[in-house]
Design a protein around this motif. Sequence first.
Motif, PDB file in Angstrom:
ATOM      1  N   UNK A 168      -2.594  11.840   6.814  1.00  0.00           N
ATOM      2  CA  UNK A 168      -2.393  10.449   6.403  1.00  0.00           C
ATOM      3  C   UNK A 168      -0.911  10.087   6.296  1.00  0.00           C
ATOM      4  N   UNK A 169      -0.080  11.032   5.905  1.00  0.00           N
ATOM      5  CA  UNK A 169       1.360  10.754   5.834  1.00  0.00           C
ATOM      6  C   UNK A 169       1.915  10.465   7.227  1.00  0.00           C
ATOM      7  N   UNK A 170       1.448  11.219   8.206  1.00  0.00           N
ATOM      8  CA  UNK A 170       1.895  10.976   9.572  1.00  0.00           C
ATOM      9  C   UNK A 170       1.420   9.613  10.052  1.00  0.00           C
ATOM     10  N   UNK A 171       0.192   9.244   9.712  1.00  0.00           N
ATOM     11  CA  UNK A 171      -0.342   7.942  10.115  1.00  0.00           C
ATOM     12  C   UNK A 171       0.434   6.799   9.467  1.00  0.00           C
ATOM     13  N   UNK A 172       0.851   6.997   8.223  1.00  0.00           N
ATOM     14  CA  UNK A 172       1.616   5.969   7.510  1.00  0.00           C
ATOM     15  C   UNK A 172       3.103   6.046   7.813  1.00  0.00           C
ATOM     16  N   UNK A 173       3.527   7.135   8.492  1.00  0.00           N
ATOM     17  CA  UNK A 173       4.954   7.390   8.725  1.00  0.00           C
ATOM     18  C   UNK A 173       5.716   7.310   7.407  1.00  0.00           C
ATOM     19  N   UNK A 174       5.152   7.959   6.396  1.00  0.00           N
ATOM     20  CA  UNK A 174       5.771   7.940   5.067  1.00  0.00           C
ATOM     21  C   UNK A 174       5.360   9.199   4.319  1.00  0.00           C
ATOM     22  N   UNK A 175       6.337   9.833   3.669  1.00  0.00           N
ATOM     23  CA  UNK A 175       6.057  10.993   2.841  1.00  0.00           C
ATOM     24  C   UNK A 175       6.496  10.694   1.418  1.00  0.00           C
ATOM     25  N   UNK A 176       5.979  11.451   0.492  1.00  0.00           N
ATOM     26  CA  UNK A 176       6.266  11.182  -0.907  1.00  0.00           C
ATOM     27  C   UNK A 176       7.710  11.462  -1.272  1.00  0.00           C
ATOM     28  N   UNK A 177       8.085  11.113  -2.460  1.00  0.00           N
ATOM     29  CA  UNK A 177       9.402  11.341  -3.058  1.00  0.00           C
ATOM     30  C   UNK A 177      10.453  10.395  -2.486  1.00  0.00           C
ATOM     31  N   UNK A 178      11.684  10.556  -2.922  1.00  0.00           N
ATOM     32  CA  UNK A 178      12.761   9.675  -2.472  1.00  0.00           C
ATOM     33  C   UNK A 178      13.060   9.875  -0.995  1.00  0.00           C
ATOM     34  N   UNK A 189       3.014  -0.151   9.137  1.00  0.00           N
ATOM     35  CA  UNK A 189       2.278  -1.149   8.362  1.00  0.00           C
ATOM     36  C   UNK A 189       0.781  -0.849   8.400  1.00  0.00           C
ATOM     37  N   UNK A 190      -0.007  -1.714   7.767  1.00  0.00           N
ATOM     38  CA  UNK A 190      -1.441  -1.466   7.643  1.00  0.00           C
ATOM     39  C   UNK A 190      -2.138  -1.449   9.005  1.00  0.00           C
ATOM     40  N   UNK A 191      -1.736  -2.332   9.910  1.00  0.00           N
ATOM     41  CA  UNK A 191      -2.384  -2.398  11.220  1.00  0.00           C
ATOM     42  C   UNK A 191      -2.199  -1.102  12.002  1.00  0.00           C
ATOM     43  N   UNK A 220       3.236   4.558   1.311  1.00  0.00           N
ATOM     44  CA  UNK A 220       4.240   3.682   1.901  1.00  0.00           C
ATOM     45  C   UNK A 220       3.740   2.253   1.942  1.00  0.00           C
ATOM     46  N   UNK A 221       3.634   1.696   3.144  1.00  0.00           N
ATOM     47  CA  UNK A 221       3.192   0.314   3.318  1.00  0.00           C
ATOM     48  C   UNK A 221       1.686   0.196   3.524  1.00  0.00           C
ATOM     49  N   UNK A 222       0.996   1.314   3.629  1.00  0.00           N
ATOM     50  CA  UNK A 222      -0.429   1.297   3.976  1.00  0.00           C
ATOM     51  C   UNK A 222      -1.312   1.687   2.794  1.00  0.00           C
ATOM     52  N   UNK A 223      -2.543   1.196   2.831  1.00  0.00           N
ATOM     53  CA  UNK A 223      -3.523   1.478   1.779  1.00  0.00           C
ATOM     54  C   UNK A 223      -4.738   2.147   2.411  1.00  0.00           C
ATOM     55  N   UNK A 224      -5.208   3.226   1.782  1.00  0.00           N
ATOM     56  CA  UNK A 224      -6.385   3.924   2.276  1.00  0.00           C
ATOM     57  C   UNK A 224      -7.648   3.096   2.011  1.00  0.00           C
ATOM     58  N   UNK A 225      -8.639   3.162   2.902  1.00  0.00           N
ATOM     59  CA  UNK A 225      -9.899   2.463   2.653  1.00  0.00           C
ATOM     60  C   UNK A 225     -10.680   3.114   1.519  1.00  0.00           C
ATOM     61  N   UNK A 226     -11.535   2.337   0.881  1.00  0.00           N
ATOM     62  CA  UNK A 226     -12.303   2.821  -0.264  1.00  0.00           C
ATOM     63  C   UNK A 226     -13.175   4.020   0.097  1.00  0.00           C
ATOM     64  N   UNK A 227     -13.726   4.019   1.305  1.00  0.00           N
ATOM     65  CA  UNK A 227     -14.601   5.112   1.733  1.00  0.00           C
ATOM     66  C   UNK A 227     -13.847   6.441   1.764  1.00  0.00           C
TER      67      UNK A 227
END
Length: 359
Positions: A168-178, A189-191, A220-227
Amino acid sequence: MKEITVEELQTLKNPAIIDIRSPIEFKDGSIPEAINIPLFTDKEREEIGTIYKHEGQAAAKWRAMEFVSHKIPSLLNQIKEAMSNGEELVIHCWRGGMRSKAVVTFLEFAGIYAMRLTGGYKAYRQYILQQIPAMFPERAVVLHGLTGVGKTEVLKNLKSLGYPILDLEEMAAHRGSIFGTIGLGEGNNQKIFDSLLYKGLSEIKGSAYFVMEAESKRIGKAVQPEELMDRKMKGINIYIHTPIEQRVKQLVNEYVLPYQNEPWYHDQISIGIEKILRRIKDNEMKKALLQTLENKDYQEMIGILLEHYYDPRYDHATLEYDGRFIDVYAEDSNDASMKVMGEIDNLIVKKKEVFEGKI
């Protein structure tokens, strides 16, 4: 002119998908593997839209023709170069309108067979949003662990050996921390996230389980689906432990050494530290972090952040999960990968019903 639906597009083995929308449209969201060969530049598209609004459709079409007429040979050559090995060629725009129709017509005149995606990117996005909720395997294996234990490396190692994973981090192109987007650009983005999630789910279709990191709902900028959140909270939890010295080394290798000489690096770290300083009350810790920032001693900075900032916050998050935790103690991410695979294989062989949702 043959048209192809989004459903039919999924059955093609290796199509050459050409997205002829403007660069700004493509950047906002696209079909994975699609190649952007824009019919109009961003500026041209904006001008055509303005003319359409103020002067009407006929005037806008005329201006569009003026923009396109001299581009046709170059456009067709770019599309030909994007094709290889005789793949089926699919052209699309925003909603399957005049842009894709015009390009397919040009290609036909040039003797190149192409299909036009019905409904364009808009139809594709509607389709994947309908499909994603029902695509998740029944069970999730959720990897937990303090910052720097190498969860992402474990996922990549598992994937290389054929395990069903969702990074999921790769899909969002975002990893945790600073260090969130260091080396990853500005983040997806979400799309784009949804498109990559659909692609990832398609790749593990038929599996009874999947492996993922214990991410927050927003990455990051994306939100995981509820499922997906539901699968995560009810998943099989594996907690990875590695020594703090190894975790610091892991983060230095991942976030510091490849980028520390880039002109933007120190400024980006400074912005992250400023955000953290607003959240902490310990003046000694603030002073220590500022000193490491001034000295560009990123290794020391990481050690302080792990021990005094990230670690105390992590364990609280694990309380949200149902079920027991399986502890894995490892020397590094490679050792962790082997031990995580051992735990998964043990569950599959001895407790196959776990992954089939029977217990």
